[in-house]
Motif scaffolding. Structure first.
Motif, PDB file in Angstrom:
ATOM      1  N   ARG A 187       0.796  -1.228   0.000  1.00  0.00           N
ATOM      2  CA  ARG A 187       0.000   0.000   0.000  1.00  0.00           C
ATOM      3  C   ARG A 187       0.828   1.277   0.000  1.00  0.00           C
ATOM      4  N   ASP A 188       2.112   1.192  -0.242  1.00  0.00           N
ATOM      5  CA  ASP A 188       2.978   2.373  -0.130  1.00  0.00           C
ATOM      6  C   ASP A 188       2.587   3.507  -1.079  1.00  0.00           C
ATOM      7  N   HIS A 189       1.873   3.174  -2.147  1.00  0.00           N
ATOM      8  CA  HIS A 189       1.501   4.202  -3.127  1.00  0.00           C
ATOM      9  C   HIS A 189       0.299   5.038  -2.697  1.00  0.00           C
ATOM     10  N   LEU A 190      -0.484   4.546  -1.736  1.00  0.00           N
ATOM     11  CA  LEU A 190      -1.742   5.202  -1.416  1.00  0.00           C
ATOM     12  C   LEU A 190      -1.560   6.564  -0.759  1.00  0.00           C
ATOM     13  N   GLU A 191      -0.652   6.639   0.211  1.00  0.00           N
ATOM     14  CA  GLU A 191      -0.466   7.915   0.909  1.00  0.00           C
ATOM     15  C   GLU A 191       0.030   9.027  -0.021  1.00  0.00           C
ATOM     16  N   PRO A 192       1.075   8.780  -0.851  1.00  0.00           N
ATOM     17  CA  PRO A 192       1.476   9.850  -1.767  1.00  0.00           C
ATOM     18  C   PRO A 192       0.399  10.208  -2.787  1.00  0.00           C
ATOM     19  N   LEU A 193      -0.390   9.230  -3.208  1.00  0.00           N
ATOM     20  CA  LEU A 193      -1.499   9.547  -4.108  1.00  0.00           C
ATOM     21  C   LEU A 193      -2.496  10.482  -3.421  1.00  0.00           C
ATOM     22  N   ALA A 194      -2.868  10.135  -2.183  1.00  0.00           N
ATOM     23  CA  ALA A 194      -3.846  10.945  -1.452  1.00  0.00           C
ATOM     24  C   ALA A 194      -3.311  12.346  -1.176  1.00  0.00           C
ATOM     25  N   TYR A 195      -2.084  12.415  -0.676  1.00  0.00           N
ATOM     26  CA  TYR A 195      -1.501  13.724  -0.398  1.00  0.00           C
ATOM     27  C   TYR A 195      -1.264  14.517  -1.675  1.00  0.00           C
ATOM     28  N   GLY A 196      -0.958  13.820  -2.762  1.00  0.00           N
ATOM     29  CA  GLY A 196      -0.761  14.489  -4.037  1.00  0.00           C
ATOM     30  C   GLY A 196      -2.042  15.139  -4.532  1.00  0.00           C
ATOM     31  N   VAL A 197      -3.156  14.407  -4.438  1.00  0.00           N
ATOM     32  CA  VAL A 197      -4.438  14.973  -4.861  1.00  0.00           C
ATOM     33  C   VAL A 197      -4.811  16.158  -3.974  1.00  0.00           C
ATOM     34  N   LYS A 198      -4.591  16.009  -2.668  1.00  0.00           N
ATOM     35  CA  LYS A 198      -4.897  17.108  -1.732  1.00  0.00           C
ATOM     36  C   LYS A 198      -4.054  18.344  -2.049  1.00  0.00           C
ATOM     37  N   LEU A 199      -2.753  18.141  -2.294  1.00  0.00           N
ATOM     38  CA  LEU A 199      -1.878  19.262  -2.630  1.00  0.00           C
ATOM     39  C   LEU A 199      -2.303  19.905  -3.941  1.00  0.00           C
ATOM     40  N   PHE A 200      -2.735  19.098  -4.894  1.00  0.00           N
ATOM     41  CA  PHE A 200      -3.219  19.640  -6.167  1.00  0.00           C
ATOM     42  C   PHE A 200      -4.385  20.591  -5.944  1.00  0.00           C
ATOM     43  N   THR A 201      -5.341  20.218  -5.096  1.00  0.00           N
ATOM     44  CA  THR A 201      -6.500  21.093  -4.860  1.00  0.00           C
ATOM     45  C   THR A 201      -6.064  22.424  -4.257  1.00  0.00           C
ATOM     46  N   THR A 202      -5.015  22.390  -3.433  1.00  0.00           N
ATOM     47  CA  THR A 202      -4.500  23.632  -2.848  1.00  0.00           C
ATOM     48  C   THR A 202      -3.835  24.494  -3.919  1.00  0.00           C
ATOM     49  N   LEU A 203      -2.969  23.867  -4.720  1.00  0.00           N
ATOM     50  CA  LEU A 203      -2.249  24.605  -5.755  1.00  0.00           C
ATOM     51  C   LEU A 203      -3.201  25.182  -6.803  1.00  0.00           C
ATOM     52  N   ALA A 204      -4.240  24.415  -7.131  1.00  0.00           N
ATOM     53  CA  ALA A 204      -5.208  24.850  -8.145  1.00  0.00           C
ATOM     54  C   ALA A 204      -6.299  25.744  -7.563  1.00  0.00           C
ATOM     55  N   GLU A 205      -6.240  25.968  -6.246  1.00  0.00           N
ATOM     56  CA  GLU A 205      -7.213  26.809  -5.544  1.00  0.00           C
ATOM     57  C   GLU A 205      -8.635  26.308  -5.765  1.00  0.00           C
ATOM     58  N   ILE A 206      -8.799  25.000  -5.604  1.00  0.00           N
ATOM     59  CA  ILE A 206     -10.112  24.366  -5.702  1.00  0.00           C
ATOM     60  C   ILE A 206     -10.648  24.158  -4.295  1.00  0.00           C
ATOM     61  N   ASP A 207     -11.807  24.636  -4.028  1.00  0.00           N
ATOM     62  CA  ASP A 207     -12.432  24.521  -2.703  1.00  0.00           C
ATOM     63  C   ASP A 207     -12.949  23.096  -2.533  1.00  0.00           C
ATOM     64  N   PHE A 208     -12.114  22.268  -1.934  1.00  0.00           N
ATOM     65  CA  PHE A 208     -12.463  20.853  -1.792  1.00  0.00           C
ATOM     66  C   PHE A 208     -11.772  20.306  -0.553  1.00  0.00           C
ATOM     67  N   THR A 209     -12.532  19.665   0.313  1.00  0.00           N
ATOM     68  CA  THR A 209     -11.970  19.071   1.530  1.00  0.00           C
ATOM     69  C   THR A 209     -11.620  17.625   1.238  1.00  0.00           C
ATOM     70  N   PHE A 210     -10.316  17.341   1.293  1.00  0.00           N
ATOM     71  CA  PHE A 210      -9.851  15.986   1.003  1.00  0.00           C
ATOM     72  C   PHE A 210      -9.475  15.315   2.318  1.00  0.00           C
ATOM     73  N   ASP A 211     -10.265  14.331   2.733  1.00  0.00           N
ATOM     74  CA  ASP A 211     -10.036  13.658   3.999  1.00  0.00           C
ATOM     75  C   ASP A 211      -8.848  12.713   3.935  1.00  0.00           C
ATOM     76  N   LYS A 212      -8.267  12.440   5.083  1.00  0.00           N
ATOM     77  CA  LYS A 212      -7.188  11.467   5.152  1.00  0.00           C
ATOM     78  C   LYS A 212      -7.721  10.066   4.857  1.00  0.00           C
ATOM     79  N   ILE A 213      -6.863   9.219   4.251  1.00  0.00           N
ATOM     80  CA  ILE A 213      -7.290   7.844   3.987  1.00  0.00           C
ATOM     81  C   ILE A 213      -6.962   6.991   5.222  1.00  0.00           C
TER      82      ILE A 213
END
Length: 406
Positions: A380-406
């Motif tokens: 499962r080592d890929h899951l955390e970077p995928l989740a954090y990557g998507v969350k960081l993307f929403t911040t960088l793109a200034e998308i109002d979206f709450t991404f919960d921890k997996i």
């Protein structure tokens, strides 16, 4: 989102099968791995039988600096009677600092592709190997800015995609990335789209790509280009394909070897003597990952949900210990990614991000139920970077979206 085959060596019947079964929507050819005569014949034959499919030729000019080494592995690319004669002009970096030389490379490459039955044209470029604040980045921008002007002289109406090849190292500086994107999205004579490649140090360096900064940057490029009216084809995108589609990407692509799933210039450099062939794997949608066939064989009765319940599960016959024919592995993989694309990619970005979150949470929960030891690439080592990557993307793109921890 479309899915293309990333062409490579030892093709066999893989492309014909994938097209015939609608597992793929087209092909991106690698001149390195096919002779010029065979390339033309192959494209003509497939175009006549599958007029609804997309066909491209990757100029692979990003490998030009590797070609200067006598020990490089350039395949057919530098054959003096074929691609080198047609368009693959070996240049030093200093030579490509001159606009006239860039124009010549572009002209030859585009003219070469326009002579074939492809559905779109890919303009060449070099790799930005370290930083957007570099001479390489300036050269790359010049390739982008000059491409459409050179293409218009050919009076061809097919869409033009400009190669944008970026190393993972360059993606880590988000300020430089933002400045670069501003520069290329505001050019006066823009192409129709981009053929986007993110480079790792090695095709085996899986976790170089499964990194939150890299995933966020890759998604941000797709999002930014799409917002500015460009189409985006992501090469070598593998399992990250649906996440890129969620950000706005139009297509992803990958093939049957590890060096067709992760983009790296190591493919053009000297290799060792080789070793045993990799274990056949099964791409499980719910895990967002591949597991080995013997892990599948152990798990399919313990946790029935480990199966996709898609038609090509049949290629992993339980009577054979779930071991497929080696050539069949990529078919199951393409089928699984197309399924993930349809699950994750929705009509608007917030709905797509919600699906990303749901799939990541479901993958985490399924991994929690697995009680056997897994291969290092299956865990499962890929899951955390995928989740954090998507969350960081929403911040960088200034998308109002709450991404919960997996």
């Amino acid at each position: 989102m479309k899915l293309y085959a990333q062409h490579g060596s030892k093709t066999g019947d893989k492309l014909l099968y994938g097209l015939g079964k609608n597992l793929i929507d087209g092909i991106i050819y690698s001149p390195k791995d096919i002779s010029l005569d065979n390339l033309k014949a192959n494209i003509h034959s497939i175009a006549s039988k599958h007029s609804d499919k997309d066909l491209f030729v990757d100029p692979q000019y990003y490998a030009v600096f590797a070609a200067n080494s006598p020990s490089s592995k350039m395949g057919y690319l530098i054959d003096p009677d074929t691609y080198a004669k047609e368009y693959f002009m070996i240049k030093r970096r200093s030579q490509l600092e001159k606009i006239a030389n860039i124009r010549e490379v572009i002209q030859k490459s585009l003219s070469f592709q326009c002579s074939m039955d492809v559905t779109g044209i890919i303009s060449p470029n070099i790799l930005i190997s370290r930083s957007f604040d570099s001479i390489e980045s300036s050269i790359s921008k010049n390739f982008i800015m000059e491409s459409m002007e050179q293409y218009q002289q050919l009076k061809d109406e097919r869409p033009l995609y400009v190669t944008l090849a970026i190393s993972r190292e360059a993606l880590t500086d988000k300020t430089e990335l933002s400045d670069f994107l501003n520069d290329i999205t505001l050019i006066d004579n823009p192409p129709d789209g981009f053929y986007l490649l993110i480079s790792a140090g090695s095709p085996s360096a899986r976790m170089e790509i499964y990194n939150d900064d890299i995933i966020a940057g890759w998604m941000l490029i797709n999002h930014s280009l799409k917002l500015n009216g460009y189409n985006v084809i992501n090469g070598y995108s593998d399992i990250i394909t649906p996440f890129l589609g969620a950000a706005g990407g139009d297509a992803g692509a990958y093939g049957w070897w590890s060096n067709l799933r992760i983009f790296s210039l190591e493919r053009f450099l000297p290799q060792g003597d080789g070793g045993r062939l990799p274990l056949q794997r099964y791409l499980r949608c719910a895990l967002l990952n591949r597991i080995t066939f013997y892990e599948l064989d152990q798990l399919r009765n313990l946790i029935p949900e480990v199966l996709n319940t898609l038609p090509l599960d049949s290629l992993y016959n339980v009577d054979n210990g779930s071991e497929p024919e080696r050539s069949n592995e990529v078919y199951q993989s393409w089928e699984a990614i197309k399924c993930l694309n349809s699950t994750i990619i929705q009509a608007n970005i917030k709905d797509s991000l919600t699906k990303c979150q749901e799939c990541l949470l479901a993958a985490s929960q399924l991994y929690d139920r697995i009680r056997i030891g897994l291969d290092s690439k299956s865990n499962r080592d890929h899951l955390e970077p995928l989740a954090y990557g998507v969350k960081l993307f929403t911040t960088l793109a200034e998308i109002d979206f709450t991404f919960d921890k997996i």
